[in-house]
Design a protein around this motif. Structure first.
Motif: not given
Ligand code: NDP
Length: 446
Positions: A82-85, A93-97, A110-114, A125-127
């Motif tokens: 998710v390329q948020y902003s 932003g991170g990757l989660r498995f 992603g939203f929170e990360q922004v 930016g956030g993703g």
């Protein structure tokens, strides 16, 4: 129109556009409640429809990940980014498995990360991204093959000035090494397109420790605001992963008593505090993919199957495991026993009901986007070091991290102060929103 009506109208639009994404709705509603009147009071923000734009990611990239297990059987998973902003910098932003990974979870993260990234004061930016892959029970070779297959799909969409992923749940330094190798093979360049790398190939000192250490620096700033410090404080921590164990380590170093650590099956409790050796043992168990049900004989900690950390009598609660892990009954337990501070190491660990109970109970509540921003902050420093090709010492990075966490605390406290109370959640949302909204409004309708 009242704030309540404005928020409900806005959320109706969000829920219609993105149906069945409950975690995403939860995260957007929390922010909208705090910032919708700020948007309405600013003609530039209103004209640019900043909140409506922020309720929609720039793009969601979805892909199939095909890999072979040790038995030679073909496995198929789903991956997303998710390329948020990228309003204030490259997506970061991170990757989660994890089997629970879904577009709703990644959009909320992603939203929170922004907002989190904006609070750091760095140009990020956030993703967020990840896959529904469950590494539990998989061999090292299987996890490596999965990482390589995942990056084969993701590599065309990322890069040091475009999108710079990092680790998150089940993606640590080892997995970042495998992901980075696959990225490098695709790009034919050695660039800082991932952070959280090993120190021998471009990683920053203190990145592994940064989220947990930063959480404690944030709590120390909250306590300093009240003329207090961590020494002698009783602290409950949930989780046994990266954030939890490094927060525990730093808290013990500062003289606090860490009463608990936990995992999905139970809680490790030590009435007088878990010592540094036991924290190191917990970390080793996690790294080995094992539980913590049989602590070493020479430790005073005991394991209570099925118990939650929040049943303990503590001054400070640090949920560091996962989203929505602390519900209304657990929040009531914290209020009843006189806990003073809840600071989020995990992303959105409190349910909406729990947040209300904590706020009404008079506890100070530090949201993850402020309190756990230390990890992404050091990732931002790693990006700078990769660009300069000059590497800072652990002491230099730790000093920068302390300063950044103090600055985040000051921004959240300034915006959230009302009389002698500080609403850190509101303050963090408003401070971050202003930064991102200024950039979005300056760029016109695009
Ligand atoms: P890890 O994978 O290292 O550890 C997560 C741990 O949480 C696991 O040990 C897991 O237990 C435990 N856990 C999961 N669900 C529960 C539950 N309901 N109750 C108790 N324990 C549970 O992850 P991280 O430490 O990296 O991340 C933890 C949180 O912090 C996540 O929300 C993440 O998004 C957030 N975060 C992480 C950052 C980082 O730098 N790593 C940065 C900012 C935020 P088990 O072993 O039994 O599965």
């Amino acid at each position: 129109m009242s704030r309540h009506t404005l928020v409900n109208e806005f959320m109706n639009r969000v829920e219609t556009h993105s149906p069945n994404q409950t975690e995403f709705h939860q995260a957007v509603r929390h922010v909208a409640q705090d910032v919708i009147t700020i948007e309405k009071a600013h003609s530039g923000y209103t004209a640019a429809k900043v909140l409506d734009r922020l309720a929609e990611p720039d793009r969601v990239i979805g892909f199939r990940v095909v890999w072979q297990d040790d038995a030679g059987e073909t496995q198929v998973n789903r991956g997303w980014r998710v390329q948020y902003s990228d309003a204030i910098g490259p997506y970061k932003g991170g990757l989660r498995f994890h089997p629970t990974v879904s577009p709703s979870i990644l959009k909320f993260l992603g939203f929170e990360q922004v907002f989190k990234n904006a609070l750091t004061g760095l140009p990020l930016g956030g993703g967020k991204g990840g896959a529904d892959f469950d590494p539990t029970g998989r061999s090292d070779a299987e996890i490596m093959r999965f990482c390589h297959a995942f990056m084969c799909q993701l590599a065309p969409f990322i890069g040091p000035d475009r999108d710079v992923p990092a680790g998150d749940i089940n993606v640590g330094t080892r997995e970042i090494g495998w992901l980075f190798a696959a990225y490098k093979a695709h790009a034919l360049e050695f660039t800082g397109a991932l952070t959280g790398k090993g120190a021998s190939f471009g990683g920053s000192q203190i990145r592994t420790e940064a989220t947990g250490y930063g959480l404690i620096y944030f709590v120390q700033a909250m306590l300093a605001e009240q003329g207090a410090d961590l020494a002698g404080k009783r602290v409950a921590i949930s989780g046994k992963g990266n954030v939890a164990t490094h927060a525990a380590e730093k808290a013990v170093e500062a003289g606090a008593h860490v009463i608990t650590l936990s995992d999905t099956s139970g809680t490790l409790v030590a009435e007088d505090g878990i010592d540094a050796a036991t924290i190191a043992w917990v970390r080793a168990r996690k790294q080995a993919g094992e539980d913590i049900s049989h602590p070493p004989e020479d430790t005073k900690a005991r394991y209570v199957a099925g118990a939650m950390p929040w049943e303990q009598d503590v001054d400070i609660a640090l949920p560091c495991a996962t989203q929505n892990e602390l519900d209304k009954d657990m929040a009531k337990a914290l209020v009843d026993q006189g806990t003073q501070i809840v600071a989020e190491g995990a992303n959105m660990p409190l349910t909406s009901d729990a947040i209300d109970i904590i706020a009404n109970g008079g506890l100070l509540h530090a949201p993850g986007k402020a309190a756990n921003a230390g990890g992404v902050a050091v990732s931002g420093l790693e990006m700078s070091q990769n660009s300069h090709r000059r590497y800072a010492t652990a002491e230099e990075v730790d000093a920068d991290l302390k300063q950044i966490m103090k600055r985040i605390h000051a921004r959240a406290a300034d915006e959230g102060r009302s009389g002698n109370r500080i609403d850190y959640s509101k303050g963090a949302n408003i401070a971050a929103f202003r930064t991102v909204a200024d950039a979005i409004a300056a760029m016109g309708a695009i």
